[in-house]
Design a protein around this motif. Structure first.
Motif, PDB file in Angstrom:
ATOM      1  N   LEU A 101      19.727  -4.666  -1.536  1.00 40.48           N
ATOM      2  CA  LEU A 101      18.845  -5.553  -2.099  1.00 40.48           C
ATOM      3  C   LEU A 101      17.955  -6.291  -1.193  1.00 40.48           C
ATOM      4  CD1 LEU A 101      21.012  -6.786  -4.982  1.00 40.48           C
ATOM      5  CD2 LEU A 101      19.203  -5.519  -5.023  1.00 40.48           C
ATOM      6  N   LYS A 102      18.523  -6.805   0.164  1.00 38.58           N
ATOM      7  CA  LYS A 102      17.962  -7.246   1.167  1.00 38.58           C
ATOM      8  C   LYS A 102      16.682  -6.550   1.852  1.00 38.58           C
ATOM      9  CE  LYS A 102      18.534 -10.162   5.209  1.00 38.58           C
ATOM     10  NZ  LYS A 102      19.824 -10.485   6.131  1.00 38.58           N
ATOM     11  N   LYS A 103      17.221  -5.091   1.783  1.00 35.50           N
ATOM     12  CA  LYS A 103      15.979  -4.246   2.343  1.00 35.50           C
ATOM     13  C   LYS A 103      14.978  -3.829   1.145  1.00 35.50           C
ATOM     14  CE  LYS A 103      19.379  -1.568   5.037  1.00 35.50           C
ATOM     15  NZ  LYS A 103      19.905  -0.225   5.420  1.00 35.50           N
ATOM     16  N   GLU A 104      15.349  -4.008  -0.066  1.00 34.64           N
ATOM     17  CA  GLU A 104      14.568  -3.735  -1.213  1.00 34.64           C
ATOM     18  C   GLU A 104      13.366  -5.000  -1.143  1.00 34.64           C
ATOM     19  OE1 GLU A 104      13.860  -1.878  -3.686  1.00 34.64           O
ATOM     20  OE2 GLU A 104      15.646  -0.470  -3.750  1.00 34.64           O
ATOM     21  N   LEU A 105      13.814  -6.276  -0.819  1.00 35.04           N
ATOM     22  CA  LEU A 105      13.019  -7.541  -0.642  1.00 35.04           C
ATOM     23  C   LEU A 105      12.006  -7.210   0.389  1.00 35.04           C
ATOM     24  CD1 LEU A 105      12.359 -10.162  -1.406  1.00 35.04           C
ATOM     25  CD2 LEU A 105      14.157 -10.950   0.122  1.00 35.04           C
ATOM     26  N   GLU A 106      12.368  -6.589   1.784  1.00 36.70           N
ATOM     27  CA  GLU A 106      11.534  -6.375   2.848  1.00 36.70           C
ATOM     28  C   GLU A 106      10.517  -5.397   2.149  1.00 36.70           C
ATOM     29  OE1 GLU A 106      11.474  -7.981   5.642  1.00 36.70           O
ATOM     30  OE2 GLU A 106      13.014  -9.305   4.737  1.00 36.70           O
ATOM     31  N   THR A 107      10.660  -4.516   1.519  1.00 28.74           N
ATOM     32  CA  THR A 107      10.143  -3.357   1.188  1.00 28.74           C
ATOM     33  C   THR A 107       8.951  -3.975   0.050  1.00 28.74           C
ATOM     34  OG1 THR A 107      11.643  -1.637   1.159  1.00 28.74           O
ATOM     35  CG2 THR A 107       9.579  -1.218  -0.370  1.00 28.74           C
ATOM     36  N   LEU A 108       9.450  -4.999  -0.981  1.00 28.59           N
ATOM     37  CA  LEU A 108       8.557  -5.537  -1.883  1.00 28.59           C
ATOM     38  C   LEU A 108       7.651  -6.605  -0.945  1.00 28.59           C
ATOM     39  CD1 LEU A 108      11.013  -6.277  -4.734  1.00 28.59           C
ATOM     40  CD2 LEU A 108       9.279  -4.855  -4.444  1.00 28.59           C
ATOM     41  N   ARG A 109       7.997  -7.082  -0.064  1.00 25.54           N
ATOM     42  CA  ARG A 109       7.220  -8.158   0.778  1.00 25.54           C
ATOM     43  C   ARG A 109       5.909  -7.112   1.288  1.00 25.54           C
ATOM     44  NH1 ARG A 109      11.883 -11.871   3.533  1.00 25.54           N
ATOM     45  NH2 ARG A 109      11.725 -13.618   2.149  1.00 25.54           N
ATOM     46  N   LYS A 110       6.351  -6.165   1.882  1.00 24.82           N
ATOM     47  CA  LYS A 110       5.421  -5.196   2.408  1.00 24.82           C
ATOM     48  C   LYS A 110       4.268  -4.696   1.538  1.00 24.82           C
ATOM     49  CE  LYS A 110       8.156  -3.160   6.042  1.00 24.82           C
ATOM     50  NZ  LYS A 110       8.841  -2.185   6.775  1.00 24.82           N
ATOM     51  N   ILE A 111       4.855  -4.629   0.374  1.00 24.83           N
ATOM     52  CA  ILE A 111       3.771  -4.331  -0.939  1.00 24.83           C
ATOM     53  C   ILE A 111       2.864  -5.400  -1.336  1.00 24.83           C
ATOM     54  CG2 ILE A 111       3.725  -3.598  -3.204  1.00 24.83           C
ATOM     55  CD1 ILE A 111       6.266  -1.871  -2.789  1.00 24.83           C
ATOM     56  N   MET A 112       3.631  -6.703  -1.290  1.00 22.44           N
ATOM     57  CA  MET A 112       2.948  -7.896  -1.396  1.00 22.44           C
ATOM     58  C   MET A 112       1.901  -8.312  -0.436  1.00 22.44           C
ATOM     59  SD  MET A 112       2.755 -10.541  -3.554  1.00 22.44           S
ATOM     60  CE  MET A 112       1.256 -10.546  -3.449  1.00 22.44           C
ATOM     61  N   THR A 113       2.236  -8.027   1.083  1.00 16.37           N
ATOM     62  CA  THR A 113       1.222  -8.136   1.937  1.00 16.37           C
ATOM     63  C   THR A 113       0.094  -7.262   1.786  1.00 16.37           C
ATOM     64  OG1 THR A 113       3.051  -8.708   3.806  1.00 16.37           O
ATOM     65  CG2 THR A 113       0.931  -7.993   4.646  1.00 16.37           C
ATOM     66  N   HIS A 114       0.382  -6.065   1.258  1.00 18.50           N
ATOM     67  CA  HIS A 114      -0.731  -4.886   1.201  1.00 18.50           C
ATOM     68  C   HIS A 114      -1.836  -5.386   0.117  1.00 18.50           C
ATOM     69  CE1 HIS A 114      -2.714  -1.122   0.706  1.00 18.50           C
ATOM     70  NE2 HIS A 114      -2.385  -1.182  -0.678  1.00 18.50           N
ATOM     71  N   TYR A 115      -0.933  -5.978  -1.108  1.00 19.07           N
ATOM     72  CA  TYR A 115      -1.883  -6.595  -2.320  1.00 19.07           C
ATOM     73  C   TYR A 115      -2.728  -7.819  -1.707  1.00 19.07           C
ATOM     74  CZ  TYR A 115       0.366  -3.161  -5.611  1.00 19.07           C
ATOM     75  OH  TYR A 115       0.961  -2.148  -6.001  1.00 19.07           O
ATOM     76  N   VAL A 116      -1.859  -8.508  -1.053  1.00 20.61           N
ATOM     77  CA  VAL A 116      -2.654  -9.655  -0.580  1.00 20.61           C
ATOM     78  C   VAL A 116      -3.935  -9.181   0.168  1.00 20.61           C
ATOM     79  CG1 VAL A 116      -2.817 -11.805   0.902  1.00 20.61           C
ATOM     80  CG2 VAL A 116      -0.864 -11.243  -0.780  1.00 20.61           C
ATOM     81  N   ASN A 117      -3.758  -8.382   1.040  1.00 23.70           N
ATOM     82  CA  ASN A 117      -4.905  -7.948   1.937  1.00 23.70           C
ATOM     83  C   ASN A 117      -6.035  -7.213   0.865  1.00 23.70           C
ATOM     84  OD1 ASN A 117      -3.803  -8.720   4.159  1.00 23.70           O
ATOM     85  ND2 ASN A 117      -2.731  -6.590   4.662  1.00 23.70           N
ATOM     86  N   GLN A 118      -5.519  -6.639   0.030  1.00 24.21           N
ATOM     87  CA  GLN A 118      -6.439  -6.029  -1.039  1.00 24.21           C
ATOM     88  C   GLN A 118      -7.384  -7.240  -1.851  1.00 24.21           C
ATOM     89  OE1 GLN A 118      -4.027  -2.999  -3.135  1.00 24.21           O
ATOM     90  NE2 GLN A 118      -6.057  -2.178  -3.173  1.00 24.21           N
ATOM     91  N   ILE A 119      -6.564  -7.891  -2.116  1.00 25.29           N
ATOM     92  CA  ILE A 119      -7.165  -9.268  -2.817  1.00 25.29           C
ATOM     93  C   ILE A 119      -8.076  -9.944  -1.906  1.00 25.29           C
ATOM     94  CG2 ILE A 119      -6.605 -11.588  -4.007  1.00 25.29           C
ATOM     95  CD1 ILE A 119      -4.065 -10.130  -4.870  1.00 25.29           C
ATOM     96  N   ASP A 120      -7.816 -10.158  -0.579  1.00 32.53           N
ATOM     97  CA  ASP A 120      -8.632 -10.837   0.309  1.00 32.53           C
ATOM     98  C   ASP A 120      -9.933 -10.255   0.355  1.00 32.53           C
ATOM     99  OD1 ASP A 120      -6.619 -13.090   0.517  1.00 32.53           O
ATOM    100  OD2 ASP A 120      -5.838 -12.229   2.615  1.00 32.53           O
ATOM    101  N   SER A 121      -9.884  -8.707   0.671  1.00 35.33           N
ATOM    102  CA  SER A 121     -10.850  -7.883   0.719  1.00 35.33           C
ATOM    103  C   SER A 121     -11.705  -7.924  -0.395  1.00 35.33           C
ATOM    104  CB  SER A 121     -10.483  -6.335   1.073  1.00 35.33           C
ATOM    105  OG  SER A 121     -11.294  -5.592   0.989  1.00 35.33           O
ATOM    106  N   LEU A 122     -11.229  -7.874  -1.803  1.00 38.18           N
ATOM    107  CA  LEU A 122     -12.040  -8.081  -3.188  1.00 38.18           C
ATOM    108  C   LEU A 122     -12.520  -9.397  -3.079  1.00 38.18           C
ATOM    109  CD1 LEU A 122      -9.871  -6.222  -5.492  1.00 38.18           C
ATOM    110  CD2 LEU A 122     -11.684  -5.477  -4.713  1.00 38.18           C
ATOM    111  N   ASN A 123     -11.846 -10.469  -2.859  1.00 35.46           N
ATOM    112  CA  ASN A 123     -12.491 -11.933  -2.773  1.00 35.46           C
ATOM    113  C   ASN A 123     -13.738 -11.852  -1.701  1.00 35.46           C
ATOM    114  OD1 ASN A 123     -10.809 -12.801  -4.843  1.00 35.46           O
ATOM    115  ND2 ASN A 123      -9.476 -13.712  -3.195  1.00 35.46           N
ATOM    116  N   SER A 124     -13.543 -11.279  -0.656  1.00 33.09           N
ATOM    117  CA  SER A 124     -14.497 -11.505   0.306  1.00 33.09           C
ATOM    118  C   SER A 124     -15.877 -10.687  -0.152  1.00 33.09           C
ATOM    119  CB  SER A 124     -14.307 -10.747   1.764  1.00 33.09           C
ATOM    120  OG  SER A 124     -13.158 -11.526   2.453  1.00 33.09           O
ATOM    121  N   GLU A 125     -15.688  -9.388  -0.638  1.00 31.16           N
ATOM    122  CA  GLU A 125     -16.570  -8.366  -1.444  1.00 31.16           C
ATOM    123  C   GLU A 125     -17.307  -9.308  -2.660  1.00 31.16           C
ATOM    124  OE1 GLU A 125     -15.161  -4.799  -2.482  1.00 31.16           O
ATOM    125  OE2 GLU A 125     -14.675  -4.269  -0.160  1.00 31.16           O
TER     126      GLU A 125
END
Length: 291
Positions: A101-125
């Motif tokens: 579950l700890k490893k799953e959390l790390e995976t979900l954090r990476k996915i969250m980071t990816h989405y945050v980057n997408q959101i930041d990019s969309l907000n910038s656009e």
């Protein structure tokens, strides 16, 4: 060695073994307790991290307007909550699942980071698009303002041209004459009213045949008219006229004379002659007829 001494030695060794075993078991028990406490703390910490990540997913949903991305964030948030519920029920002694579950959390954090980057990019656009939209709106407003100004100037120019192109009657004279064509001294001797004027020179006016209308107003504002008198259009209305005359206008000054035969009673007072052409009042003259 005597039998008694041997027995004593065996007893001593046995006691020593039992004491050593007891100490070993106590140490193992202590280690297990420590590890259990450690796993409990780790589980609680992991639950907090899952809860924090769930809140982060929820918060990011409100910062974007992209429906597809919101749906993806919702899906990931539901996965986080499902794993968090599993973590609550898993035993603290199940170290393997907790680590998973700890490893799953790390995976979900990476996915969250990816989405945050997408959101930041969309907000910038979006910010860039808003800025560009503001510039477009500003340019549009400027263009509209310029167009409105040009239209206003064009209307003013058209109005000036229209005014400039209007005909003008000048040197207007009205002479009451008797039956011999002489100036009538008395109103009851007046046989004709002779109206003379000039249509002034105007190189901007349309040339060609012009119809001149004259309205002679009595002192009581009634119009002198013949039984067969007709009307002409002026300012959206049809109004009566006293006399009319066709002339050929070529932009140069034209002298006009018109005659009103007096066949009605004329009361003394101030009369007025209004002259019209092309739907415009082009001249006016007041005159007095005395007793």
């Amino acid at each position: 060695m005597t039998r008694k001494a041997l027995i004593i030695m065996v007893i001593i060794v046995g006691v020593a073994f039992i004491c050593g075993l007891a100490y070993y078991l106590h140490q193992k028990e202590q280690q297990i307790a420590d590890m259990s406490e450690l796993f409990t703390l780790e589980k609680e910490s992991l639950l907090d991290e899952y809860a924090e990540l769930s809140l982060q997913y929820e918060g990011e949903k409100f910062s974007i307007g992209n429906d597809s991305l919101v749906a993806l964030l919702t899906t990931e948030k539901m996965k986080v909550q499902r794993l968090m519920e599993e973590l609550r029920t898993v035993k603290t002694t199940n170290a393997r699942r907790i680590n998973e579950l700890k490893k799953e959390l790390e995976t979900l954090r990476k996915i969250m980071t990816h989405y945050v980057n997408q959101i930041d990019s969309l907000n910038s656009e979006n910010q860039q698009l808003k800025k560009e939209n503001q510039q477009v709106v500003q340019r549009y407003n400027q263009a509209r303002s310029t167009a409105a100004q040009l239209t206003k100037e064009k209307e003013k120019l058209t109005e000036r041209v229209t005014l400039a192109s209007r005909l003008e009657a000048t040197a207007i004279q009205v002479r009451p004459v008797n039956s011999r064509g002489k100036d009538a001294k008395k109103i009851d001797k007046t046989a004709q009213l002779v109206l003379s004027f000039h249509v002034a020179k105007n190189i901007t006016a349309p040339v060609g045949e012009k119809i001149l209308y004259v309205r002679i107003m009595r002192p009581d504002d009634d119009i002198l008219k013949k039984p067969n008198s007709r009307t002409f259009a002026f300012e959206g209305k049809e109004i009566m006229y006293s006399m009319m005359k066709n002339i050929e206008y070529e932009g140069e000054e034209v002298t006009v004379t018109m005659y009103w035969d007096v066949e009605e009673y004329l009361s003394p007072g101030t009369y007025r002659a209004d002259i019209f052409a092309d739907g415009n009042l082009i001249g006016r003259k007041a005159f007095t007829l005395d007793k």
